[in-house]
Design a protein around this motif. Sequence first.
Motif, PDB file in Angstrom:
ATOM      1  N   ARG A 116      -2.416  -7.999  -5.554  1.00 20.16           N
ATOM      2  CA  ARG A 116      -2.816  -6.963  -6.312  1.00 20.16           C
ATOM      3  C   ARG A 116      -1.906  -6.622  -7.640  1.00 20.16           C
ATOM      4  NH1 ARG A 116      -2.474  -1.724  -3.144  1.00 20.16           N
ATOM      5  NH2 ARG A 116      -3.368  -0.777  -4.795  1.00 20.16           N
ATOM      6  N   ILE A 153       0.703   0.338  -9.732  1.00 20.86           N
ATOM      7  CA  ILE A 153      -0.576  -0.463  -9.776  1.00 20.86           C
ATOM      8  C   ILE A 153      -1.633   0.282 -10.441  1.00 20.86           C
ATOM      9  CG2 ILE A 153      -2.438  -1.591  -8.692  1.00 20.86           C
ATOM     10  CD1 ILE A 153      -0.461  -2.579  -6.602  1.00 20.86           C
ATOM     11  N   ASP A 154      -1.721   1.662 -10.230  1.00 23.99           N
ATOM     12  CA  ASP A 154      -2.734   2.411 -10.841  1.00 23.99           C
ATOM     13  C   ASP A 154      -2.467   2.923 -12.546  1.00 23.99           C
ATOM     14  OD1 ASP A 154      -4.248   2.480  -8.573  1.00 23.99           O
ATOM     15  OD2 ASP A 154      -3.506   4.235  -7.718  1.00 23.99           O
ATOM     16  N   PRO A 201       4.431   0.771   0.731  1.00 22.57           N
ATOM     17  CA  PRO A 201       3.917   2.203   0.014  1.00 22.57           C
ATOM     18  C   PRO A 201       4.701   3.137  -0.233  1.00 22.57           C
ATOM     19  CG  PRO A 201       2.640   1.185   2.075  1.00 22.57           C
ATOM     20  CD  PRO A 201       3.942   0.331   1.995  1.00 22.57           C
ATOM     21  N   TYR A 225       1.396  -6.871  -1.786  1.00 22.36           N
ATOM     22  CA  TYR A 225       1.152  -6.307  -2.847  1.00 22.36           C
ATOM     23  C   TYR A 225       1.025  -7.402  -3.910  1.00 22.36           C
ATOM     24  CZ  TYR A 225       1.585  -1.294  -1.509  1.00 22.36           C
ATOM     25  OH  TYR A 225       1.410  -0.118  -1.036  1.00 22.36           O
ATOM     26  N   ASP A 246       1.769   1.638  -5.174  1.00 22.06           N
ATOM     27  CA  ASP A 246       0.451   1.884  -5.484  1.00 22.06           C
ATOM     28  C   ASP A 246       0.496   2.734  -6.741  1.00 22.06           C
ATOM     29  OD1 ASP A 246      -1.022   0.901  -3.008  1.00 22.06           O
ATOM     30  OD2 ASP A 246       0.711   1.872  -2.141  1.00 22.06           O
ATOM     31  N   TYR A 305      -0.127  -3.122   6.145  1.00 16.87           N
ATOM     32  CA  TYR A 305      -0.634  -2.723   4.816  1.00 16.87           C
ATOM     33  C   TYR A 305      -0.529  -4.397   4.263  1.00 16.87           C
ATOM     34  CZ  TYR A 305       4.403  -2.739   3.346  1.00 16.87           C
ATOM     35  OH  TYR A 305       5.703  -3.228   3.378  1.00 16.87           O
TER      36      TYR A 305
END
Length: 387
Positions: free
Chosen positions: A254, A216-217, A208, A251, A213, A248
């Motif tokens: 994802r 990915i977004d 993280p 990754y 993240d 977590y």
Amino acid sequence: MRFKSIVLVSHVTDLSGPSEAVENYLKTRSDRLGVIYHPFHYCADRRSRMQDYRGGTLLREARQGGWNLPALATYVKDALFTLFYFLRLGGRYDVYLGADPLNTVVGVVLKWLGLTNFVIFYTIDWMPERFSNKLLNAVYHWLDRFCVRHCDAAWNISPRIQDVRRSQGLPDAKNVLVPVGVDLEKIDLPDKSASEPRDLVLLGALAPSKGVDLVIDAFPRLKERFPQLRLHVIGKTPHDAVEDGVVYQPYEPRLAALGEGVILHGAKPHDEVLAMLPAYDVALALYKPSPNNLSQWADPSRVKDYLACGLPTIITPVPEIHKDIAALNAGIVVDYAVEPLADAIGRMLADPGQWRSMREAALAYMRSYSWSSILDRVFEESFRAKA
């Protein structure tokens, strides 16, 4: 520099870092070189290892002690293995180079016993709250100050840590700045004078705090605008996927779910990374602003590798190097958020001329960061301080 005998002791990750670069430098400059590595608890192979080099040739190697222990017990185990391996290597070296307080305090004890003459305390990472456990953090800082008082030279990876040493009373003659370097001779740069950028790369542990993240977004909306866009991921989720006490999920699923254009390369040896990076176009170094992020005190090696391979870098304002990247126009500094990231990537991809200008700025910046030149200088400074 030439060394009759020197031993390097360090904690390491699954990825290559400054300690491995020092090892490579010393292999070609030492009659006798001992190397003792202790992988961190989240590494796939947690066994401590010993390497014995003579004239640059590896004569023997050993790996032991990969037990899954609590943090404090692991550090005690590592210190005992340092002593054990040091004795197996022959029990005496002129120079002891210890990375982090736990490894260096063993060197100080060995010097008191007459088994080494010169102790270098190499600080690769430092922060006020190094451990969430208050007792462990207090022990860490006590050992840190002990090593500062008793070492012959202190190597510090960033100016921020150098300032800490100064505040601790370390004389400037012993307070040596050792920025992260690059093995420039291992990099083969292609001609990109007529290229247009389309390949992003994210290198390092997938966590993280590394901005995964955000990537990915941002990727799907960028893919709509730039259909030829590709994202290369070099690294993997750590074996122990815990950060700031929070577990977590890996990754990789994802990232794979983003579909066409995402290539997961997994973790690679450093030489392979340096062979791969020049083929890409834009690098991502998205450190999360947090009091617990070590990168604010460090000089991240992956950023130097990016720039030396001609990759303009999109970076958050966490490590000190972001100031140079902004001042030299070798990349773009962005806030830790999806919109600024997507905007910065879009600007680079839409303006190949500006991207090529940033690429040249990145290459020019790194020409003075050869590991061999840096280590020649800092060893000379260190021994001059003792004299």
